[in-house]
Design a protein around this motif. Structure first.
Motif, PDB file in Angstrom:
ATOM      1  N   LYS A  35     -10.293  -0.275  -0.465  1.00  0.00           N
ATOM      2  CA  LYS A  35     -10.298  -0.165   1.087  1.00  0.00           C
ATOM      3  C   LYS A  35     -10.088  -1.506   1.856  1.00  0.00           C
ATOM      4  O   LYS A  35      -9.618  -1.981   2.914  1.00  0.00           O
ATOM      5  N   CYS A  54      -6.004   5.377  -3.931  1.00  0.00           N
ATOM      6  CA  CYS A  54      -4.767   4.876  -3.519  1.00  0.00           C
ATOM      7  C   CYS A  54      -4.097   4.066  -4.577  1.00  0.00           C
ATOM      8  O   CYS A  54      -4.764   3.117  -5.125  1.00  0.00           O
ATOM      9  N   ARG A 145      -5.282   3.827   1.562  1.00  0.00           N
ATOM     10  CA  ARG A 145      -6.423   3.516   1.360  1.00  0.00           C
ATOM     11  C   ARG A 145      -7.610   3.647   2.181  1.00  0.00           C
ATOM     12  O   ARG A 145      -8.928   3.512   1.912  1.00  0.00           O
TER      13      ARG A 145
END
Length: 517
Positions: A35, A54, A145
């Motif tokens: 993230k 991701c 993400r």
């Protein structure tokens, strides 16, 4: 929705993401992004997909990947690029990559000339930074993400998108001789020393035909094709995953093989090396000799039609038009430090050393960093980069005998003169202070070199600026080389090395005969 239905839907999404990733990339390495936009390398794509992470992959060479993360004002430019791609008969896959207005575009362009033509169109539109070359990008439908929604814009069907991006073996014409190798294998009597060598030859040919890794694996793993016996044995004994890893090594070698035998791809390879050499500020004025040397390595590799080749110091000196073999030896060490070449075996007796060209991690095209762009950027006061001089690299006068520093105790203009002349050729005139900032040379060195160029009638001073004299530069260089006794130095150097080689072989042979007696 029942648990069973949810599991089936999740499995279908995982399958689509897996097929999308393999359609554009070999997926030998994947970049998992958290993230905070920090990435780490993974080697297992299935685990990343199962955990809904991701991830990004490096696309195949024939995949054009565009990352459009620009404001709405750039939207018309993006549409023009899409129309250009469609106008050439290519079906692109466009993805809404998460954030509002952000797009990813992928398309497979097997024709190298057409791919270069489209990239040049993108460059002319000032959008070359959107193109992702040999770098990571999220494949179609990879999760964002931050958990933002990702969807297909064009086409709307996932199966259709996979079809557009996949290499289809039915559309590729495989040469008859390659078909014989695939079908007959050892029974064809092709003279290969091992099954691995036969597989490498087949992989090289199929890669040049435009087939991807999965297609090649499917062809060679078919029990009917005896040419893939080595791969089939590995599948039986060690499993498919190990066999894929083994074949991936051959596929990577094939990528290098294609590059060294394709003039356009080979030029991109050379340009990426030149860029790296120019970025190394420790080389100073030796930079031009180092560039000559790496070009001579490429010339010899191209003649051998392999990125692995044998070359002696004298052979490299002759190809690079460098008078001193000591300079070549030192230059080879610098190139090894930069990670551009690797010596796999030291020369022994009359046999030269074995070398290998290292495939660059990221190719930098000449269109993205031209000599004139470099010149303009380095002339800015805020730019502290020192010493490029890359313009002379593209000059047709680069290898002229007049630029030798010395030969047979005769002095020429030297490589520093070539660098300074190259800078002057790319401008309307430069002051000495500008030349110093551009080349990284001291003021006294620049003054001394300009004096030599002035004496050779190659440059002249207009007020406070130095400019290149008008007229035929080749004729002026030839006149100076004739006056200084350097004209024809390359031929004389070749004759001298030939004599030295014959004397050495004669001495080595007689010593061997005496030792045997």
């Amino acid at each position: 929705m029942s648990v069973k239905a949810e599991h089936a839907q999740s499995s279908e999404i995982s399958r689509i993401r897996m097929e999308m990733a393999f359609a554009i990339s070999p997926c030998d390495k994947i970049l998992v992004i958290d993230k905070s936009n920090t990435g780490r390398i993974f080697f297992n794509l299935k685990n990343a997909i199962d955990k809904n992470l991701c991830f990004a992959v490096r696309p195949h060479d024939d995949i054009l990947a565009i990352d459009f993360d620009n404001p709405e004002s750039q939207e018309p430019k993006f549409k023009e690029i899409v129309e250009c791609i469609k106008g050439n008969g290519i079906r692109p896959v466009i993805i809404s990559s998460g954030s509002d207005g952000h797009r990813h575009l992928f398309c497979r362009i097997s024709d190298i000339k057409l791919r270069r033509q489209i990239v040049n169109f993108i460059s002319a539109k000032g959008a070359l930074s959107w193109v992702r070359r040999n770098t990571f990008i999220r494949p179609p439908l990879s999760p964002h993400r931050s958990g933002l929604e990702v969807s297909l814009v064009e086409p709307l069907s996932c199966e259709e998108a996979i079809c557009f991006l996949s290499r289809s073996s039915s559309k590729v014409d495989i040469d008859e001789s390659v078909n014989k190798k695939i079908k007959l294998g050892w029974k064809g009597g092709f003279g290969y020393q091992s099954g691995s060598e036969l597989v490498q030859s087949i992989v090289n040919s199929l890669h040049m035909s435009g087939l991807g890794f999965d297609d090649i694996f499917n062809i060679l793993s078919d029990p009917k094709n005896l040419g893939g016996a080595s791969l089939q044995n590995r599948i039986r004994k060690r499993g498919e995953e190990t066999a894929r890893d083994w074949l991936m090594l051959s596929y990577k070698k094939a990528e290098k093989f294609v590059c060294i035998n394709d003039p356009e791809r080979s030029q991109e390879w050379i340009d990426s090396f030149i860029y790296k050499i120019n970025q190394s500020h420790s080389l100073g004025r030796r930079r031009l000799s180092i560039i000559r040397l790496i070009k001579s390595h490429f010339d010899i590799a191209s003649k051998a039609k392999s990125y692995r080749y044998t070359a002696s110091v004298r052979q490299l000196a002759l190809e690079a038009a460098i008078s001193s073999t000591v300079t070549v030896t030192k230059g080879n060490r610098e190139l090894e430090k930069l990670g551009l070449i690797r010596r796999t075996r030291k020369g022994l007796g009359a046999t030269g050393s074995c070398w290998e060209l290292c495939y660059p991690a990221a190719m930098r095209s000449a269109s993205s960093c031209s000599a004139s762009d470099t010149l303009n950027s380095t002339l800015r006061k805020e730019d502290n980069l020192r010493g490029r001089g890359s313009s002379v690299i593209r000059s047709s006068h680069f290898d002229h005998d007049a630029f030798r520093y010395s030969f047979d105790s005769r002095r020429g203009l030297g490589t520093s003169a070539a660098i300074i002349l190259g800078c002057l050729m790319e401008s309307d005139g430069l002051r000495i202070a500008q030349i110093c900032r551009l080349t990284g040379f001291s003021r006294s060195t620049v003054g001394r070199v300009l004096g030599r160029l002035l004496e050779a009638r190659l440059v002249e001073k207009r007020k406070l600026r130095w400019v290149v004299c008008s007229g035929n530069l080749d004729d002026r260089l030839s006149e100076h080389a004739e006056r200084s006794g350097l004209l024809g130095a390359r031929a004389r150097q070749a004759g001298r090395y030939e004599k030295e080689r014959e004397d050495y072989i004669r001495m080595y042979s007689s010593r061997y005969i005496r030792m045997k007696a």
